[in-house]
Design a protein around this motif. Sequence first.
Motif, PDB file in Angstrom:
ATOM      1  N   UNK A 181       0.832  -1.214   0.000  1.00 29.18           N
ATOM      2  CA  UNK A 181       0.000   0.000   0.000  1.00 29.18           C
ATOM      3  C   UNK A 181       0.870   1.269   0.000  1.00 29.18           C
ATOM      4  N   UNK A 182       0.624   2.129  -0.973  1.00 29.12           N
ATOM      5  CA  UNK A 182       1.412   3.373  -1.097  1.00 29.12           C
ATOM      6  C   UNK A 182       0.502   4.573  -1.364  1.00 29.12           C
ATOM      7  N   UNK A 183      -0.710   4.526  -0.840  1.00 26.49           N
ATOM      8  CA  UNK A 183      -1.715   5.513  -1.285  1.00 26.49           C
ATOM      9  C   UNK A 183      -1.370   6.956  -0.922  1.00 26.49           C
ATOM     10  N   UNK A 184      -0.757   7.197   0.235  1.00 24.58           N
ATOM     11  CA  UNK A 184      -0.373   8.577   0.593  1.00 24.58           C
ATOM     12  C   UNK A 184       0.699   9.087  -0.368  1.00 24.58           C
ATOM     13  N   UNK A 185       1.696   8.249  -0.605  1.00 23.02           N
ATOM     14  CA  UNK A 185       2.797   8.625  -1.500  1.00 23.02           C
ATOM     15  C   UNK A 185       2.265   8.881  -2.906  1.00 23.02           C
ATOM     16  N   UNK A 186       1.375   8.015  -3.368  1.00 19.31           N
ATOM     17  CA  UNK A 186       0.809   8.177  -4.714  1.00 19.31           C
ATOM     18  C   UNK A 186      -0.034   9.443  -4.831  1.00 19.31           C
ATOM     19  N   UNK A 187      -0.883   9.670  -3.847  1.00 20.44           N
ATOM     20  CA  UNK A 187      -1.824  10.786  -3.933  1.00 20.44           C
ATOM     21  C   UNK A 187      -1.095  12.127  -3.892  1.00 20.44           C
ATOM     22  N   UNK A 188      -0.202  12.289  -2.921  1.00 21.38           N
ATOM     23  CA  UNK A 188       0.502  13.577  -2.776  1.00 21.38           C
ATOM     24  C   UNK A 188       1.671  13.702  -3.741  1.00 21.38           C
ATOM     25  N   UNK A 189       2.361  12.592  -3.984  1.00 21.65           N
ATOM     26  CA  UNK A 189       3.580  12.652  -4.797  1.00 21.65           C
ATOM     27  C   UNK A 189       3.352  12.482  -6.277  1.00 21.65           C
ATOM     28  N   UNK A 190       2.221  11.860  -6.639  1.00 23.94           N
ATOM     29  CA  UNK A 190       1.956  11.623  -8.053  1.00 23.94           C
ATOM     30  C   UNK A 190       2.904  10.622  -8.678  1.00 23.94           C
ATOM     31  N   UNK A 191       3.521   9.792  -7.823  1.00 31.68           N
ATOM     32  CA  UNK A 191       4.398   8.722  -8.285  1.00 31.68           C
ATOM     33  C   UNK A 191       4.152   7.504  -7.410  1.00 31.68           C
ATOM     34  N   UNK A 192       4.618   6.348  -7.872  1.00 31.08           N
ATOM     35  CA  UNK A 192       4.306   5.124  -7.133  1.00 31.08           C
ATOM     36  C   UNK A 192       5.545   4.246  -6.976  1.00 31.08           C
ATOM     37  N   UNK A 193       5.322   2.926  -6.938  1.00 28.05           N
ATOM     38  CA  UNK A 193       6.379   1.970  -6.573  1.00 28.05           C
ATOM     39  C   UNK A 193       7.634   2.106  -7.428  1.00 28.05           C
ATOM     40  N   UNK A 194       7.466   2.178  -8.749  1.00 30.06           N
ATOM     41  CA  UNK A 194       8.635   2.214  -9.610  1.00 30.06           C
ATOM     42  C   UNK A 194       9.482   3.476  -9.357  1.00 30.06           C
ATOM     43  N   UNK A 195       8.795   4.610  -9.156  1.00 33.43           N
ATOM     44  CA  UNK A 195       9.504   5.886  -8.940  1.00 33.43           C
ATOM     45  C   UNK A 195      10.378   5.848  -7.687  1.00 33.43           C
ATOM     46  N   UNK A 196      10.000   5.005  -6.730  1.00 34.28           N
ATOM     47  CA  UNK A 196      10.697   4.958  -5.447  1.00 34.28           C
ATOM     48  C   UNK A 196      11.979   4.130  -5.501  1.00 34.28           C
ATOM     49  N   UNK A 197      12.178   3.389  -6.598  1.00 33.32           N
ATOM     50  CA  UNK A 197      13.288   2.434  -6.653  1.00 33.32           C
ATOM     51  C   UNK A 197      14.285   2.805  -7.741  1.00 33.32           C
ATOM     52  N   UNK A 198      15.498   3.141  -7.329  1.00 32.12           N
ATOM     53  CA  UNK A 198      16.589   3.347  -8.302  1.00 32.12           C
ATOM     54  C   UNK A 198      17.385   2.058  -8.363  1.00 32.12           C
ATOM     55  N   UNK A 199      17.380   1.409  -9.517  1.00 33.66           N
ATOM     56  CA  UNK A 199      18.037   0.096  -9.653  1.00 33.66           C
ATOM     57  C   UNK A 199      19.550   0.267  -9.713  1.00 33.66           C
TER      58      UNK A 199
END
Length: 309
Positions: free
Chosen positions: A285-303
Amino acid sequence: MQITNTILMVRPVAFRMNEETAVNNYFQEDLSLKNQEINLKAQEEFDAFVTKLQAHGVQVVVIEDRIEEDTPDSIFPNNWISFHEDGTIGVYPMFAENRRRERREDVFDVLEDKGFAIDKIVDYTSAEEEELYLEGTGSIILDRVHKKAYCALSDRADEELFIEFCEDFDMFPVIFTANQTVDGKRLPIYHTNVMMALAETFAVICLEAIDDKKERKNVIDHLKKDGKEIIAITEKQMHSFAGNMLQVLGADDNRYLVMSSTAYNSLTSNQLKTIEQHCAILHSPLSTIETCGGGSARCMMAEVFLPKK
């Protein structure tokens, strides 16, 4: 190699809706909560997400954000940095001025301390002086095996800069425009990685966002030629971050497609079944991050693809 078992993530300390990015990120929404409360919720989501990845054997390098920098979007490091198998690091020009403070050289030290070798740094940040931007693997979707780079042009993805990147990294450019409907108008999607995810043997993509038929056909042809099964999502699913996914490597060489619970819940049973024919799914669940940040799981991960020393 298309996927890695090492991910760099930044734990937020000042997360909130970034007023500077909201001008062209139509995924952001105001939660009407105090910033402190929003950051606390984001930290809880971040920690649970990291725990889930680690439980499946994904190596996560967590960097603590710095409160004095006041960087509301630091949770999305893949926009300012990319790591490559030959030991090269790419550093990118950012549209929002307050996002430029996210770039930190101490991140390189942390990775070197963990045994990764850094050979050279390719720095595109001087383009900011000309108001030209290219926001890392937010703007660029890399097919590292077939040496191709996909890019949906926008205010945050300049065509000439993208071509320069492709020349520097020996990639073939696949260029298109991807739009979304905002108040009845078709406007560019701010980052390619919210409408497209590329895994080893498949691609999840919002084809209906590519209005130009020739461009759409060109993208499809490239994906098919490289043996990718295409899983098409709708614009509505894209707004639930169903395009913002990343395939990673866990313990025992297990592959996982990582996404948010919002994205997972937006997918049909057929789409889920098709993905699961290729690899398992991990969602958090990432709903706060998605709603306010406009980005989700992929955006959070630098490979991290850097070689070991």
